[in-house]
Design an enzyme around this catalytic site. Sequence first.
Site, PDB file in Angstrom:
ATOM      1  N   HIS A 187       0.860  -1.183   0.000  1.00 40.88           N
ATOM      2  CA  HIS A 187       0.000   0.000   0.000  1.00 40.88           C
ATOM      3  C   HIS A 187       0.904   1.242   0.000  1.00 40.88           C
ATOM      4  O   HIS A 187       2.062   1.163   0.421  1.00 40.88           O
ATOM      5  CB  HIS A 187      -0.842   0.051   1.285  1.00 40.88           C
ATOM      6  N   CYS A 196      -2.746   0.961   9.636  1.00 37.17           N
ATOM      7  CA  CYS A 196      -3.876   0.132   9.193  1.00 37.17           C
ATOM      8  C   CYS A 196      -4.887  -0.154  10.300  1.00 37.17           C
ATOM      9  O   CYS A 196      -6.040  -0.450  10.033  1.00 37.17           O
ATOM     10  CB  CYS A 196      -3.416  -1.228   8.678  1.00 37.17           C
TER      11      CYS A 196
HETATM   12  C1  CIR Z   1      -4.648  -7.418   3.775  1.00 40.33           C
HETATM   13  O1  CIR Z   1      -3.966  -8.115   3.005  1.00 40.33           O
HETATM   14  O2  CIR Z   1      -5.575  -6.750   3.380  1.00 40.33           O
HETATM   15  C2  CIR Z   1      -4.294  -7.423   5.254  1.00 40.33           C
HETATM   16  N1  CIR Z   1      -3.730  -8.692   5.612  1.00 40.33           N
HETATM   17  C3  CIR Z   1      -3.348  -6.315   5.573  1.00 40.33           C
HETATM   18  C4  CIR Z   1      -3.920  -4.954   5.351  1.00 40.33           C
HETATM   19  C5  CIR Z   1      -3.003  -3.873   5.771  1.00 40.33           C
HETATM   20  N2  CIR Z   1      -3.621  -2.600   5.619  1.00 40.33           N
HETATM   21  C6  CIR Z   1      -2.971  -1.500   5.316  1.00 40.33           C
HETATM   22  O3  CIR Z   1      -1.771  -1.512   5.021  1.00 40.33           O
HETATM   23  N3  CIR Z   1      -3.689  -0.382   5.259  1.00 40.33           N
END
Ligand code: CIR
Length: 253
Positions: free
Chosen positions: A161, A248
Site C-alpha cells: 500500500h 492500518c
Molecule cells: C490485507 O492483506 O488486506 C491485510 N492482511 C493487511 C492490510 C493492511 N492494511 C494497510 O496496510 N492499510
Amino acid sequence: MFKNVIVKTPGKSYVNGLTTSDLGKPDYGRLLEQHAAYIEALKACGVEVTHLAESEEYPDSTFVEDAAVVTPEFAIITNPGAESRNGEKEEIEAVLKNFYSKFHYITPPGTLDGGDVLQVDKHFYVGISERTNREGAEQFKNIAETEGYTATIVELQEFFHLKTGIAYLGDNTIAAAGEFLDHPDFAEYEKVEIPDADEYSANCIKVNDFVIIPKGFEETKRKLAERGLETIELEMSEFQKHDGGLSCLSLRF
Ligand code: CIR
C-alpha cells in the site's frame, strides 16, 4: 488535533487472513496483547477510542483503515480491492454515521483501500496498487476536488500500500522508505529517511503530540528524536506477519 479513533479487535479467524509475508502464523494471544497495547497508546495520545468487537467472517477486518478515509468534514467509504474484505465497508459506514453526516463512496469498477491514501493537510496522495485501481484513484481525486482538496495519483512500484512506505509527520516532514526516498512527487518534503532494513518502521502514525512507531527500530527512533518528535514504541510482530502496520489498525479523525 485528532479527537477520535476507531479500532476493531481481531477475531480468531485473523490467522487465516490475507498475507504475502513468510514470517509465520500469527499467535492469537500475542496478537490480542499487541492490539490492547495499541489502544492504550492511542489513549495516551489523548483521543477517544471507539472499539468495535471482532467479526469472524472478516479475518482482516482489524485493519479498519482500508474501508474508509476520514477527514474533518466528510468520510469516504472505499471499495476495498480484496474480495474477501470488500464487505467490511458496511460495518465501518454504519459506525461512521455516529460521527459524520456527509459521505462519499468509491464505486465499481473502481477499487480503493484506505491504506493507499496519505493525507497532508488539504492534499491527498493516492497510490495505485494491487488493491487500488486507476478508476478508484480517479474517483477519489474527483471527490477530493469537489470538497476543496487536491490530490496526486502515485503509481506504486513495489510497496503493498502507499502508506506501507510513507507517513506524514507534520511540519512538511515525511518518513519515507524504498521507492519514496527519491520519488519526484515527494521532493518538496523534509525527509526522515528509512533504510531498507528498517522499512517496516516507515508505517508510523503521528497522533497529536506523539509518533507511534513499531518496536525494534532504534535508528528511526533516533532520527525522529533529532527532529524533536516524541515516540511511543509498540510491538507489532503479529500484525506484521499479515502485512499490517500501525496506520492500518485505526481510523483517526
Ligand atoms: C490485507 O492483506 O488486506 C491485510 N492482511 C493487511 C492490510 C493492511 N492494511 C494497510 O496496510 N492499510
